[in-house]
Design a protein around this motif. Sequence first.
Motif, short mmCIF file in Angstrom:
data_model
loop_
_atom_site.label_atom_id
_atom_site.label_comp_id
_atom_site.label_asym_id
_atom_site.label_seq_id
_atom_site.Cartn_x
_atom_site.Cartn_y
_atom_site.Cartn_z
N ASP A 264 -5.68 27.46 114.10
CA ASP A 264 -7.24 26.88 114.78
C ASP A 264 -7.82 25.36 115.73
OD1 ASP A 264 -9.97 27.90 115.60
OD2 ASP A 264 -11.00 26.52 113.74
N ARG A 265 -6.47 24.91 114.85
CA ARG A 265 -6.33 23.35 115.97
C ARG A 265 -6.30 23.48 116.69
NH1 ARG A 265 -8.35 17.92 115.12
NH2 ARG A 265 -7.10 17.05 115.80
N ALA A 273 -7.85 32.69 122.65
CA ALA A 273 -7.97 31.04 124.22
C ALA A 273 -7.29 30.67 123.30
CB ALA A 273 -8.95 31.10 124.31
N LYS A 274 -6.63 30.15 124.60
CA LYS A 274 -5.67 29.11 123.86
C LYS A 274 -6.30 27.39 123.31
CE LYS A 274 -1.21 28.31 126.03
NZ LYS A 274 -0.57 27.55 126.83
N VAL A 352 2.02 30.67 116.69
CA VAL A 352 3.31 32.23 117.43
C VAL A 352 1.54 32.55 118.18
CG1 VAL A 352 3.38 34.96 117.66
CG2 VAL A 352 4.81 32.77 116.20
N LYS A 353 0.35 33.65 118.62
CA LYS A 353 -0.85 33.71 119.20
C LYS A 353 -0.45 34.94 118.66
CE LYS A 353 -3.17 35.19 123.43
NZ LYS A 353 -2.93 35.67 125.00
N GLY A 354 -1.80 34.89 117.82
CA GLY A 354 -2.42 36.05 117.09
C GLY A 354 -1.90 36.24 115.31
N GLU A 355 -1.37 35.44 115.62
CA GLU A 355 -0.61 35.19 113.65
C GLU A 355 -2.11 33.56 113.47
OE1 GLU A 355 3.84 34.79 113.15
OE2 GLU A 355 3.80 36.22 114.50
#
Length: 509
Positions: A264-265, A273-274, A352-355
């Motif tokens: 989240d951070r 979204a980044k 990792v995006k999505g994790e």
Amino acid sequence: MKLKSIIISALVVLVGSSCKESYFDINTNPNSLPTASPSFVFTNAVNVTSNNMLGYNELGSYWSGQWSQGNGYIISTTQFAYNFTDGDFNYWDGMYDNLEDYEFVIQNADAANQKYFKGPAKVMKAMTYQHLVDMYGNVPFSDALKGTASLAPKFDDQKAIYDDLIKLIDAGIADIKANPFASAFSGSDIVFRGNLTKWTQFANSLKLRILIRQAKVAGKEAYIKGEIAKILSEGSGFITGEDVGIGGSYFYLATAGKLNPVYDRWGYDANGAKRALNNYPRISEFLVNNLKASGDTLRLKKIAYANSGENGGVPGTSVLKEVAANYRGTPFGVSSGYLPANTVPLGPSLIVKGEYNRPYIIMTAAETQFALAEAKQRYSDLALPKTAQEYFEDGITQSFRVLGAGAANADAYKGSGIVNYDWTASPDKLTAIAIQKWIALNNFSGFESWVEYRRTNLPVTPQSIQIIGETKRPLRLFYPNTEGGSNTTNVKAQGAIDVFTTKIFWDVD
């Protein structure tokens, strides 16, 4: 010390914390005063602990030389020029609020017929106090957490608190063993899901951490050896082959405010979204160059993505080819010339995006193995079942595992001749242990890295570029101005605090 209304706070934070939907489905009688259940308070308290630790783990990652700051942001002079005051880095208030919740569980679990939360709450209370002592030294302990009965608690001696934490953990272990979780409440335990053996192993590992931290303190050897012998006699052992984590796939949700706190951070929001701070922490040049020099590129590629960061289209991989030439670290404290496109960010071991629902790790098995290696190396007569070399090699193996670099790949360093990797080739065994421990703590336990750096003075990391002609490094934090305002007499009784010279008791050289 700030007084908190436990009942109101417990109910409010439950609504605002990262809990599964079932934790929010609370029907109350509008004509009666709500009473907080120890099960709910414990779940929330553990979740709050992970969020608190995120803050001081980040600071520790900087001050231990593992991370620096990305140049796409204005340089933080509080972090990198050490221009901080008693108004900065106030972890104190949040940690004492968190301790009040653990104390509530301890004091109310029996009456609520939820005794199985007492032992885990005592272990978590001990860990939180260990962190407080390692930040501030003397803190309120015996007179704290008493509500209106002690609004301005006295401070206890830090050495005595450390001894009392061992007793507190022992009491926690006794409670854990005596009170198996009711199956209906095991889900409220977001650490081990009611597994008493794992709670005891974590408790033993925490005791070992506290004991070995004092290994250089004069006159403590017999005490440390005796307490380690008690752990061995207890028989449950230490965490092995897996790590201690808060939450996971059963707890975190792809919803705003309910993500793993690291994700989240510095990672992504619930929609992928980044985050604005995605490029803020950068892996230090010192760490990157040392891993390269040792041929330790497998761990490097898990600690960091290659320059330019993660490929969002293929999560877990880098935008650039993952070869050593594409891994450039950021000098500690540098303010220009090292932009995200040409430096490495936090890697797939963390993000990792999505994790979004990985557990938040609060202690690794690698840390424990290195503590055992130090214990055996310092105290050869301890009846530990393995040699110092075996524990050292196990520590490296566990580091490879938790990073996702493949545990079996650690074997390549046995007999490699690389100093501080190959036990036989390392002339100073304690130095080798300290340096490998520092590497293993990367990305997971930044605060412990800073603590160990202060204790061992290893590795010898570069000074911040923001500091010219001085060797000063922060050795502790100031007591926060909030405590100075509400508990003035007792704060002043601690004397003048110089964060560059006033050491914590275990920092003896």
